[in-house]
Design a protein around this motif. Sequence first.
Motif, short mmCIF file in Angstrom:
data_model
loop_
_atom_site.label_atom_id
_atom_site.label_comp_id
_atom_site.label_asym_id
_atom_site.label_seq_id
_atom_site.Cartn_x
_atom_site.Cartn_y
_atom_site.Cartn_z
N CYS A 16 3.11 4.08 -0.11
CA CYS A 16 2.79 5.48 0.10
C CYS A 16 2.05 5.70 -1.23
CB CYS A 16 3.69 6.31 0.25
SG CYS A 16 3.56 8.19 0.16
N ALA A 17 0.78 6.29 -1.07
CA ALA A 17 0.19 6.80 -2.19
C ALA A 17 0.57 7.77 -3.08
CB ALA A 17 -1.39 7.12 -1.84
N THR A 18 1.40 8.68 -2.48
CA THR A 18 1.98 9.84 -3.13
C THR A 18 3.33 9.58 -3.95
OG1 THR A 18 1.12 11.38 -1.36
CG2 THR A 18 2.75 12.37 -2.94
N CYS A 19 4.41 9.06 -3.24
CA CYS A 19 5.59 8.78 -3.89
C CYS A 19 5.75 7.46 -4.31
CB CYS A 19 6.64 9.07 -2.88
SG CYS A 19 6.79 8.24 -1.63
N LYS A 20 4.76 6.42 -3.87
CA LYS A 20 4.77 4.80 -4.32
C LYS A 20 5.95 4.19 -3.77
CE LYS A 20 1.40 5.48 -7.20
NZ LYS A 20 0.03 6.05 -6.48
N LYS A 21 6.70 4.73 -2.72
CA LYS A 21 7.68 3.94 -1.96
C LYS A 21 7.06 2.99 -1.06
CE LYS A 21 11.92 4.44 0.45
NZ LYS A 21 12.98 5.28 0.97
N GLN A 22 7.78 1.96 -0.84
CA GLN A 22 7.42 0.88 -0.27
C GLN A 22 8.01 0.51 0.98
OE1 GLN A 22 7.19 -2.91 -2.21
NE2 GLN A 22 6.53 -4.19 -0.63
N HIS A 23 7.36 0.63 2.12
CA HIS A 23 7.97 0.23 3.60
C HIS A 23 7.61 -0.99 4.12
CE1 HIS A 23 8.66 4.60 3.55
NE2 HIS A 23 7.73 4.81 2.87
N VAL A 24 8.24 -1.66 4.82
CA VAL A 24 7.80 -3.04 5.33
C VAL A 24 7.83 -2.85 6.91
CG1 VAL A 24 8.34 -5.33 6.01
CG2 VAL A 24 8.84 -4.28 3.66
N ILE A 25 6.65 -3.07 7.46
CA ILE A 25 6.32 -2.93 8.90
C ILE A 25 5.96 -4.00 9.67
CG2 ILE A 25 6.11 -0.33 8.61
CD1 ILE A 25 3.05 -0.93 9.29
N ASP A 26 6.11 -4.13 10.90
CA ASP A 26 5.34 -5.13 11.76
C ASP A 26 4.19 -4.37 12.43
OD1 ASP A 26 7.52 -6.86 11.47
OD2 ASP A 26 8.67 -6.26 13.27
N THR A 27 3.04 -5.27 12.10
CA THR A 27 1.65 -4.86 12.57
C THR A 27 1.04 -6.13 12.76
OG1 THR A 27 -0.15 -3.74 12.02
CG2 THR A 27 0.90 -4.43 10.20
N THR A 28 -0.22 -5.86 13.60
CA THR A 28 -1.19 -6.94 13.84
C THR A 28 -2.44 -6.55 12.66
OG1 THR A 28 -2.40 -5.57 15.29
CG2 THR A 28 -0.86 -7.04 16.31
N VAL A 29 -2.39 -5.57 11.87
CA VAL A 29 -3.48 -5.40 11.06
C VAL A 29 -3.06 -5.90 9.68
CG1 VAL A 29 -4.98 -3.53 10.05
CG2 VAL A 29 -3.86 -3.30 12.39
N GLU A 30 -4.19 -6.38 8.81
CA GLU A 30 -3.91 -6.95 7.51
C GLU A 30 -3.57 -5.86 6.61
OE1 GLU A 30 -3.93 -10.21 6.65
OE2 GLU A 30 -4.51 -10.62 8.83
N ASN A 31 -4.21 -4.80 6.58
CA ASN A 31 -4.05 -3.91 5.45
C ASN A 31 -3.93 -2.49 6.09
OD1 ASN A 31 -4.10 -5.51 3.51
ND2 ASN A 31 -6.22 -5.58 2.99
N ILE A 32 -2.89 -1.52 5.67
CA ILE A 32 -2.72 -0.16 6.16
C ILE A 32 -2.64 0.61 4.71
CG2 ILE A 32 -1.65 1.43 7.27
CD1 ILE A 32 -0.86 -0.85 9.50
N HIS A 33 -3.15 1.56 4.71
CA HIS A 33 -3.09 2.48 3.62
C HIS A 33 -2.71 3.76 3.98
CE1 HIS A 33 -4.87 -0.44 0.91
NE2 HIS A 33 -6.02 -0.52 1.64
N ILE A 34 -1.60 4.46 3.47
CA ILE A 34 -1.12 5.69 3.94
C ILE A 34 -1.08 6.47 2.68
CG2 ILE A 34 0.32 4.93 5.86
CD1 ILE A 34 2.76 5.29 4.02
N GLU A 35 -1.54 7.89 2.78
CA GLU A 35 -1.45 8.85 1.64
C GLU A 35 -0.27 9.22 1.42
OE1 GLU A 35 -4.68 11.43 2.32
OE2 GLU A 35 -6.19 10.10 2.57
N ILE A 36 0.49 9.77 2.83
CA ILE A 36 1.81 10.49 2.62
C ILE A 36 2.76 9.71 3.66
CG2 ILE A 36 1.31 12.26 4.09
CD1 ILE A 36 2.39 14.26 2.10
N CYS A 37 3.91 9.93 3.31
CA CYS A 37 5.06 9.22 4.17
C CYS A 37 6.02 10.27 4.46
CB CYS A 37 5.70 7.96 3.58
SG CYS A 37 6.73 8.17 2.17
#
Length: 69
Positions: A16-37
């Motif tokens: 998360c760009a706001t709180c810098k917390k890391q979440h691990v998810i399953d996805t088919t995409v290489e990179n995902i950027h989120i601004e707020i969680c």
Amino acid sequence: MKKKLHPILKKIPLVCATCKKQHVIDTTVENIHIEICANCHPFYVGKQNFTTVAGRVDKFNKRYQNKVK
């Protein structure tokens, strides 16, 4: 059966760009950027700013107070 029919799922870390917390998810995409969680979003945390809503209501009431009778 067809080979390579289903996409390959990968576990990637989301940061998360706001709180810098890391979440691990399953996805088919290489990179995902989120601004707020959900950890820092005002709706989920309960720290909503109601002053902007109240300002809009006051503005509406000032505009239409003479027209409603």
